[in-house]
Design an enzyme around this catalytic site. Sequence first.
Site, short mmCIF file in Angstrom:
data_model
loop_
_atom_site.label_atom_id
_atom_site.label_comp_id
_atom_site.label_asym_id
_atom_site.label_seq_id
_atom_site.Cartn_x
_atom_site.Cartn_y
_atom_site.Cartn_z
N GLY A 15 22.24 -20.58 -31.64
CA GLY A 15 23.13 -19.89 -31.02
C GLY A 15 22.96 -20.50 -29.34
N ALA A 16 22.16 -20.97 -28.83
CA ALA A 16 21.82 -21.20 -27.13
C ALA A 16 22.71 -21.45 -26.36
CB ALA A 16 20.65 -22.27 -27.05
N ASN A 93 19.88 -15.40 -32.04
CA ASN A 93 21.15 -15.03 -31.64
C ASN A 93 22.38 -15.24 -31.71
OD1 ASN A 93 22.20 -14.46 -28.40
ND2 ASN A 93 23.04 -16.91 -28.70
N TYR A 159 30.80 -6.60 -39.10
CA TYR A 159 29.63 -7.31 -37.56
C TYR A 159 28.85 -5.78 -37.85
CZ TYR A 159 28.07 -7.91 -33.18
OH TYR A 159 27.32 -8.21 -31.90
N ALA A 161 27.93 -4.22 -40.06
CA ALA A 161 27.27 -4.77 -42.01
C ALA A 161 26.75 -5.20 -41.26
CB ALA A 161 28.65 -4.41 -42.59
N LYS A 163 24.75 -6.60 -38.85
CA LYS A 163 23.86 -6.11 -37.96
C LYS A 163 22.64 -5.06 -38.26
CE LYS A 163 24.29 -9.55 -34.69
NZ LYS A 163 23.72 -10.58 -33.96
#
Length: 254
Positions: A15-16, A93, A159, A161, A163
């Site tokens: 995800g850069a 990321n 989100y 859950a 993470k």
Amino acid sequence: MTGIDLAGKTALITGATGQLGRVMARTLAEYGANIIVHYRGNEAKASELIHEIQAQGRPCMSVQADITDYQAVVTMKEKVIAEMGQVDIVVANAVIQYEWTSILDQPLEDYPSQFESCVMQSVHLAKAFVPSMIERRSGRMIGINTECSMQNFPGQSAYTAGKRGMDGIYRVLAKEIGEYQITVNQVAPGWTISERDRENNSEENEAYSRNVPLKRRGTDQDIANAVAFLASDMASFITGAYIPVNGGNVMPSI
């Protein structure tokens, strides 16, 4: 005492091309790392970022992959090794974006999407890149978590859950591969100021900042600095950590 020096290291940031990912890529490059820019769909931003990093004098390549697909991650690894060699630092990321709402109103498909992009991405990256780290007895696995994992506020369910599941993977992985001198840590940003905020003049949010002990929002550079520290030899005896970078907005207890 030496500072952060990543010369000779190769870092992959998934995800850069995102708001935080691009600053991580630039920062690790500034500290001397060779950079692999992962993206899923934003090829134009990936190309722009590559040219920017190469202008710093750092080797850099981009690679497209769906991080929720294990075979795609394996193919990515093979491409990376062929062009850049073994990866020393992996920063997870990437995450699937979606609209937040209450549990009762949240579309069911948003829950597996967060599981796939948080939990399974972490598993896929570990299976693909950790074996060579074990052989070399060296490596850094860094996951980008969130303060939401501790907040559990309304609207955060899918989100949070995803993470929180990611947190479990990283803690177990830290124990499983620590004997090989590979560290496994997480950086947990708060609500962070990014390039989008600067463009929209939306950096300030009093309602959020008043509850933060430092009374302000952090920046994308703050997050990248924490990642660079964990990637470096200065953090060689830190593993299994969940490190909030949010001005004290959440504080893990003992």
